[in-house]
Every structure is written in C-alpha cells, then in structure tokens.
Enzyme design. Structure first.
Site, PDB file in Angstrom:
ATOM      1  N   ARG A 232       0.854  -1.187   0.000  1.00 30.58           N
ATOM      2  CA  ARG A 232       0.000   0.000   0.000  1.00 30.58           C
ATOM      3  C   ARG A 232       0.893   1.241   0.000  1.00 30.58           C
ATOM      4  O   ARG A 232       1.940   1.259   0.667  1.00 30.58           O
ATOM      5  CB  ARG A 232      -0.900   0.053   1.241  1.00 30.58           C
ATOM      6  CG  ARG A 232      -2.165  -0.764   1.122  1.00 30.58           C
ATOM      7  CD  ARG A 232      -3.161  -0.197   0.097  1.00 30.58           C
ATOM      8  NE  ARG A 232      -4.351  -1.017  -0.030  1.00 30.58           N
ATOM      9  CZ  ARG A 232      -4.526  -1.999  -0.936  1.00 30.58           C
ATOM     10  NH1 ARG A 232      -3.592  -2.279  -1.826  1.00 30.58           N
ATOM     11  NH2 ARG A 232      -5.653  -2.680  -0.964  1.00 30.58           N
ATOM     12  N   GLU A 261      -3.542   7.815  -4.323  1.00 31.95           N
ATOM     13  CA  GLU A 261      -3.923   7.392  -5.684  1.00 31.95           C
ATOM     14  C   GLU A 261      -5.224   8.057  -6.117  1.00 31.95           C
ATOM     15  O   GLU A 261      -6.114   8.222  -5.287  1.00 31.95           O
ATOM     16  CB  GLU A 261      -4.083   5.859  -5.706  1.00 31.95           C
ATOM     17  CG  GLU A 261      -2.779   5.135  -5.429  1.00 31.95           C
ATOM     18  CD  GLU A 261      -2.951   3.624  -5.317  1.00 31.95           C
ATOM     19  OE1 GLU A 261      -4.060   3.115  -5.592  1.00 31.95           O
ATOM     20  OE2 GLU A 261      -1.981   2.970  -4.950  1.00 31.95           O
ATOM     21  N   HIS A 279      -1.175   0.906 -10.102  1.00 28.45           N
ATOM     22  CA  HIS A 279      -1.845  -0.069  -9.235  1.00 28.45           C
ATOM     23  C   HIS A 279      -2.487  -1.185 -10.067  1.00 28.45           C
ATOM     24  O   HIS A 279      -3.715  -1.357 -10.069  1.00 28.45           O
ATOM     25  CB  HIS A 279      -2.905   0.631  -8.369  1.00 28.45           C
ATOM     26  CG  HIS A 279      -3.303  -0.178  -7.166  1.00 28.45           C
ATOM     27  ND1 HIS A 279      -3.694   0.384  -5.979  1.00 28.45           N
ATOM     28  CD2 HIS A 279      -3.386  -1.526  -6.965  1.00 28.45           C
ATOM     29  CE1 HIS A 279      -4.011  -0.556  -5.098  1.00 28.45           C
ATOM     30  NE2 HIS A 279      -3.830  -1.735  -5.682  1.00 28.45           N
TER      31      HIS A 279
HETATM   32  P1  NAP Z   1      -1.416 -11.421   4.138  1.00 27.03           P
HETATM   33  O1  NAP Z   1      -1.324 -12.850   3.752  1.00 27.03           O
HETATM   34  O2  NAP Z   1      -2.287 -11.035   5.280  1.00 27.03           O
HETATM   35  O3  NAP Z   1       0.071 -10.910   4.418  1.00 27.03           O
HETATM   36  C1  NAP Z   1       0.345  -9.701   5.048  1.00 27.03           C
HETATM   37  C2  NAP Z   1       1.706  -9.812   5.711  1.00 27.03           C
HETATM   38  O4  NAP Z   1       2.021  -8.551   6.300  1.00 27.03           O
HETATM   39  C3  NAP Z   1       1.747 -10.857   6.811  1.00 27.03           C
HETATM   40  O5  NAP Z   1       2.861 -11.656   6.609  1.00 27.03           O
HETATM   41  C4  NAP Z   1       1.885 -10.064   8.102  1.00 27.03           C
HETATM   42  O6  NAP Z   1       2.813 -10.741   8.928  1.00 27.03           O
HETATM   43  C5  NAP Z   1       2.468  -8.731   7.635  1.00 27.03           C
HETATM   44  N1  NAP Z   1       1.944  -7.631   8.452  1.00 27.03           N
HETATM   45  C6  NAP Z   1       0.651  -7.315   8.664  1.00 27.03           C
HETATM   46  N2  NAP Z   1       0.559  -6.252   9.469  1.00 27.03           N
HETATM   47  C7  NAP Z   1       1.823  -5.909   9.779  1.00 27.03           C
HETATM   48  C8  NAP Z   1       2.396  -4.896  10.588  1.00 27.03           C
HETATM   49  N3  NAP Z   1       1.628  -4.028  11.259  1.00 27.03           N
HETATM   50  N4  NAP Z   1       3.734  -4.815  10.685  1.00 27.03           N
HETATM   51  C9  NAP Z   1       4.507  -5.712  10.030  1.00 27.03           C
HETATM   52  N5  NAP Z   1       4.043  -6.687   9.234  1.00 27.03           N
HETATM   53  C10 NAP Z   1       2.706  -6.790   9.126  1.00 27.03           C
HETATM   54  O7  NAP Z   1      -1.902 -10.542   2.916  1.00 27.03           O
HETATM   55  P2  NAP Z   1      -1.603 -10.736   1.346  1.00 27.03           P
HETATM   56  O8  NAP Z   1      -2.720 -11.465   0.721  1.00 27.03           O
HETATM   57  O9  NAP Z   1      -0.223 -11.250   1.166  1.00 27.03           O
HETATM   58  O10 NAP Z   1      -1.702  -9.197   0.880  1.00 27.03           O
HETATM   59  C11 NAP Z   1      -0.814  -8.255   1.401  1.00 27.03           C
HETATM   60  C12 NAP Z   1      -1.150  -6.849   0.964  1.00 27.03           C
HETATM   61  O11 NAP Z   1      -0.814  -6.668  -0.396  1.00 27.03           O
HETATM   62  C13 NAP Z   1      -2.623  -6.456   1.034  1.00 27.03           C
HETATM   63  O12 NAP Z   1      -3.009  -6.096   2.341  1.00 27.03           O
HETATM   64  C14 NAP Z   1      -2.700  -5.290   0.074  1.00 27.03           C
HETATM   65  O13 NAP Z   1      -2.466  -4.073   0.740  1.00 27.03           O
HETATM   66  C15 NAP Z   1      -1.542  -5.568  -0.903  1.00 27.03           C
HETATM   67  N6  NAP Z   1      -2.039  -5.891  -2.257  1.00 27.03           N
HETATM   68  C16 NAP Z   1      -1.715  -5.074  -3.286  1.00 27.03           C
HETATM   69  C17 NAP Z   1      -2.121  -5.390  -4.559  1.00 27.03           C
HETATM   70  C18 NAP Z   1      -1.768  -4.525  -5.730  1.00 27.03           C
HETATM   71  O14 NAP Z   1      -2.506  -4.513  -6.700  1.00 27.03           O
HETATM   72  N7  NAP Z   1      -0.648  -3.827  -5.689  1.00 27.03           N
HETATM   73  C19 NAP Z   1      -2.913  -6.515  -4.780  1.00 27.03           C
HETATM   74  C20 NAP Z   1      -3.233  -7.321  -3.712  1.00 27.03           C
HETATM   75  C21 NAP Z   1      -2.778  -7.005  -2.442  1.00 27.03           C
HETATM   76  P3  NAP Z   1       2.634 -10.778  10.523  1.00 27.03           P
HETATM   77  O15 NAP Z   1       1.202 -11.172  10.775  1.00 27.03           O
HETATM   78  O16 NAP Z   1       3.641 -11.777  10.955  1.00 27.03           O
HETATM   79  O17 NAP Z   1       2.953  -9.397  10.971  1.00 27.03           O
HETATM   80  C1  8YV Z   2      -7.146  -4.196  -6.181  1.00 28.84           C
HETATM   81  C2  8YV Z   2      -5.535  -4.575  -4.243  1.00 28.84           C
HETATM   82  O1  8YV Z   2      -6.716  -3.462  -7.264  1.00 28.84           O
HETATM   83  O2  8YV Z   2      -6.507  -6.577  -3.514  1.00 28.84           O
HETATM   84  C3  8YV Z   2      -5.951  -5.530  -3.193  1.00 28.84           C
HETATM   85  O3  8YV Z   2      -5.675  -5.246  -2.018  1.00 28.84           O
HETATM   86  O4  8YV Z   2      -4.878  -3.618  -3.978  1.00 28.84           O
HETATM   87  C4  8YV Z   2      -5.903  -4.824  -5.658  1.00 28.84           C
HETATM   88  O5  8YV Z   2      -5.978  -6.172  -5.962  1.00 28.84           O
HETATM   89  C5  8YV Z   2      -7.957  -3.298  -5.354  1.00 28.84           C
HETATM   90  O6  8YV Z   2      -8.271  -3.811  -4.129  1.00 28.84           O
HETATM   91  C6  8YV Z   2      -9.226  -2.972  -6.095  1.00 28.84           C
HETATM   92  O7  8YV Z   2      -9.915  -2.006  -5.454  1.00 28.84           O
END
Ligand code: NAP
Ligand code: 8YV
Length: 317
Positions: A232, A261, A279
């Site tokens: 994020r 954004e 994004h």
């Molecule tokens: P996830 O499985 O919940 O992984 C999140 C990781 O972050 C966990 O390993 C957690 O480890 C760590 N974490 C959470 N809160 C924390 C904190 N306060 N300090 C340090 N580490 C922390 O989630 P995911 O499915 O991998 O997704 C992760 C993130 O990617 C989403 O929340 C979203 O913001 C982002 N994302 C972006 C896109 C994009 O289009 N760019 C798409 C999808 C997701 P611990 O619990 O050990 O702290």
């Molecule tokens: C999406 C994301 O683009 O899943 C997330 O956390 O950042 C992306 O996959 C977004 O959530 C769509 O609003």
C-alpha cells in the site's frame, strides 16, 4: 422476499450481472442525489458490494440493517473493522485468488526497476538507439542481490518462491517470526533494510504500517538499495523516498501503489531510476473476475447459510 444490496461504485460485469439476477441492487453512483437515495433505501439494505472508498461509522449509521460488506480486493485498510464489528456487519475480502498474479507483477516491477527496462524501451521508442547508440549500461543488476520482504504473507511468500528461482537470497520482517519459514527473520524493519539491498513492501496499509518505510529505513537500505512497493502507498513515506532518491541515498524505486492514488507526485516522476505502475498488481481480466466471483460468493453464502466464505481476520477469517 427480495434482498437489497447497495453498490456505491460500479463493479465488474461478472458481479453486476449475478447480483442483478438474485437481488435488488441500488447503484449509488447512478443517483442524482446520492444522499437522498441513501436516506430512502439505507434502512432496507442488507448487503454492500464495493471495491474501495471509506467504510466507517458515518456510512454504517445510514445502513442500520446491513449484515455484510463484501469487499473487492484482499487489502481492506479503507474499512474500519472496529466500526463494522460494533455495527455487527460482517466484512469479507478476496484473498488467495490474486496471490500469484500480484507476485508476478512484483517480480516484473523489480526487474524493470533494477535493469531500467521501462527507460530502455522509451530510449528505443524515442529513436535514441538509432540516433545516439545503445541505452547506457545499468548501474543495477539482480545478480547477487538479497531480497528483504516486508510482509511475508500469502503474496510475500509467492514473491519469495519466484525470487529464489532468480537466485536471490531472502530475509523478512513482520510482527512475528514464522516457525514454518526458514528465511532469516528480523525483529525490526530497519534491521531488515540493513541486511538486504532490495526491499519488497507487500504489507497491508492502515495506521500500524503508516510510513513504516521512512528516512531511517531508506538510509539503512543504502546506496545500492532498491525499494519495490506492491503493498500500500501509505506504508512508504513518499516525501522521504523522493528525497532519498534525489540524494542518492538509495539507487531506485519501483512503485505500483501510492499514498494518494491516483495522484503521483510529479517530483517522483521526474527522477531517473523510478519505475511506476498504476496499481495494476492484480489487474488481469482473469484475476479480477476471480476476485469479483468471490465478492458474489460471499454474499450468496451469507444469505443462504449465514456464513461467509472469506471473512477478514478480525471476523474469524
Ligand atoms: P497477508 O497474507 O495477510 O500478508 C500480510 C503480511 O504482512 C503478513 O505476513 C503479516 O505478517 C504482515 N503484516 C501485517 N501487518 C503488519 C504490521 N503491522 N507490521 C509488520 N508486518 C505486518 O496478505 P496478502 O494477501 O499477502 O496481501 C498483502 C497486501 O498486499 C494487502 O493487504 C494489500 O495491501 C496488498 N495488495 C496489493 C495489490 C496490488 O494490486 N498492488 C494486490 C493485492 C494485495 P505478521 O502477521 O507476521 O505481521
Ligand atoms: C485491487 C488490491 O486493485 O486486492 C488488493 O488489495 O490492492 C488490488 O488487488 C484493489 O483492491 C481494487 O480495489
């Protein structure tokens, strides 16, 4: 008996068509006066389907009979889960179905950033190859790099598996050490930054991680350092990042997400070793459709069985 669903913003056809077939859907974005529409239909609404936009007590107070908020995307930092718990509104999100797509994007962005592929393509398209010669050799190489992963969750692990195949060594930081993981763990983000030269941010947004990547972390990453952010925008202090890039404190940055954004600070765009994407981490048709299907599945399961498929962790997921 019909079930009323609120859709504050447009969603994918796969969502709209299935919800229309089964529910009465109120599209707030089509209303001439959204406040008036909310006042009129708010008390009837039992479900909400939405992609982004703040969800807090102010909105929930207008939806006193809402039972479930089915959110599109795995990240849900825009949703105040305490307010939802207080209002007894279930919150669901779309984990897993986007993991591999986002990991692919992260690797693509990392390669683009380290080897300046975007800049090199622009060099060719602008006629410079013919007019001036080859694109300059890149300062960066992936060879010998250590990847520090901030957020070794579902997507972080999928990134790690790919990075291992690229010959990188992996380390990580999170709130706790993971017993089933063999990569070295760091208790502090700044220590991870010291121990790696490529920092991959894939942690959620929200108050706990706000500006966690600050000037000290960038300083620790060092002059060979590359930061990639697919988590994020709010996790990285964008002003500190811009300064660090300007001063050569770090080498480059690859960013798929930004603090405000779709605004991207012009000062960031003017810098030479910055790669930016709008994004698009999960943005293939197939993956977005899978996310949309999960939005629908969560609503259907809730109204059929009283149980959601993928609740957020705060609600038992
Ligand atoms: P996830 O499985 O919940 O992984 C999140 C990781 O972050 C966990 O390993 C957690 O480890 C760590 N974490 C959470 N809160 C924390 C904190 N306060 N300090 C340090 N580490 C922390 O989630 P995911 O499915 O991998 O997704 C992760 C993130 O990617 C989403 O929340 C979203 O913001 C982002 N994302 C972006 C896109 C994009 O289009 N760019 C798409 C999808 C997701 P611990 O619990 O050990 O702290
Ligand atoms: C999406 C994301 O683009 O899943 C997330 O956390 O950042 C992306 O996959 C977004 O959530 C769509 O609003």
């Amino acid at each position: 008996m019909t079930i009323d669903i609120l859709m504050p913003r447009p969603m994918l056809p796969i969502v709209q068509e299935q919800l229309d077939a089964r529910y009465t859907v109120y599209r707030l974005y089509e209303a001439e006066d959204p406040d008036a529409m909310l006042a009129e239909i708010g008390p009837k609404v039992r479900g909400i389907a939405m992609a982004f936009g703040p969800v807090n007590a102010a909105l929930l107070s207008k939806l006193p009979n809402a039972e479930i908020l089915s959110s599109f995307g795995v990240g849900y930092d825009h949703i105040n889960t305490d307010d939802c718990l207080a209002a007894q509104v279930m919150v669901t999100h779309t984990p897993d179905v986007l993991t591999e797509e986002v990991a692919d994007t992260a690797l693509g962005l990392m390669l683009m950033t380290v080897r300046e592929f975007g800049q090199a393509e622009r060099w060719l398209r602008q006629g410079n190859w013919e007019a001036k010669g080859p694109y300059p050799l890149t300062q960066g190489t992936l060879r010998g790099r250590t990847l520090g992963i901030f957020g070794l969750g579902r997507i972080g692990k999928a990134i790690a598996a790919r990075a291992e195949a690229f010959g990188m060594s992996i380390r990580y930081f999170g709130r706790r050490r993971q017993d089933d993981v063999t990569y070295p763990y760091h208790e502090r983000l700044v220590d991870l930054a010291k121990a790696c030269d490529t920092l991959m941010v894939v942690a959620p947004g929200g108050p706990e991680t706000h500006h966690a990547v600050n000037a000290d972390v960038l300083e620790a990453l060092g002059s060979n350092g590359i930061i990639i952010n697919v988590g994020r925008g709010t996790v990285v202090d964008e002003a500190a990042l811009t300064e660090a890039l300007k001063a050569g404190t770090i080498q480059g940055a690859g960013l798929d997400v930004f603090e405000a954004e779709p605004h991207v600070p012009p000062a960031l765009l003017e810098l030479p070793r910055v790669t930016v994407l709008p994004h698009v981490g999960s943005a293939s048709q197939a993956t977005r459709n899978a996310m949309g299907q999960l939005v629908v599945d969560n609503l259907n399961a809730w109204f059929e069985t009283g149980k959601a498929v993928t609740p957020v962790p705060e609600m038992g997921g």
